[in-house]
Design a protein around this motif. Sequence first.
Motif, short mmCIF file in Angstrom:
data_model
loop_
_atom_site.label_atom_id
_atom_site.label_comp_id
_atom_site.label_asym_id
_atom_site.label_seq_id
_atom_site.Cartn_x
_atom_site.Cartn_y
_atom_site.Cartn_z
N THR A 192 0.83 -1.21 0.00
CA THR A 192 0.00 0.00 0.00
C THR A 192 0.86 1.26 0.00
O THR A 192 0.33 2.36 -0.08
CB THR A 192 -0.93 0.01 1.23
N GLU A 193 2.18 1.10 0.11
CA GLU A 193 3.09 2.24 0.09
C GLU A 193 3.15 2.82 -1.30
O GLU A 193 3.27 2.10 -2.27
CB GLU A 193 4.49 1.76 0.45
N THR A 194 3.08 4.15 -1.39
CA THR A 194 3.25 4.77 -2.70
C THR A 194 4.73 5.05 -2.91
O THR A 194 5.40 5.56 -2.01
CB THR A 194 2.45 6.09 -2.80
N PRO A 195 5.26 4.72 -4.06
CA PRO A 195 6.69 4.97 -4.29
C PRO A 195 6.98 6.47 -4.40
O PRO A 195 6.14 7.24 -4.87
CB PRO A 195 6.97 4.25 -5.60
N LYS A 196 8.17 6.86 -3.94
CA LYS A 196 8.55 8.27 -3.99
C LYS A 196 8.99 8.58 -5.42
O LYS A 196 9.84 7.91 -5.98
CB LYS A 196 9.70 8.54 -3.03
N THR A 197 8.38 9.58 -5.99
CA THR A 197 8.73 9.97 -7.36
C THR A 197 9.40 11.33 -7.33
O THR A 197 9.02 12.23 -6.58
CB THR A 197 7.48 10.03 -8.24
N ASP A 198 10.40 11.48 -8.17
CA ASP A 198 11.10 12.76 -8.30
C ASP A 198 10.60 13.47 -9.54
O ASP A 198 10.33 12.84 -10.56
CB ASP A 198 12.62 12.52 -8.44
N PRO A 199 10.51 14.82 -9.50
CA PRO A 199 10.08 15.53 -10.70
C PRO A 199 11.18 15.47 -11.78
O PRO A 199 12.37 15.34 -11.46
CB PRO A 199 9.86 16.95 -10.21
#
Length: 55
Positions: free
Chosen positions: A42-49
């Motif tokens: 259920t963790e959302t992955p960290k996305t970089d701009p």
Amino acid sequence: MPQLNPSPWFAILIFSWLVFLTIIPPKILAHTFPNEPTAQSTETPKTDPWNWPWQ
């Protein structure tokens, strides 16, 4: 006109449905999937701009 006599066609209809209902469903239900589905986290992955070089 023999097609108006329902007795042979009704027997063929009943026999064909008995074949369909006794032979085909166990074959379909015996099908196994090669890959069992797994639960996703259920963790959302960290996305970089994105850094666009032309802006």
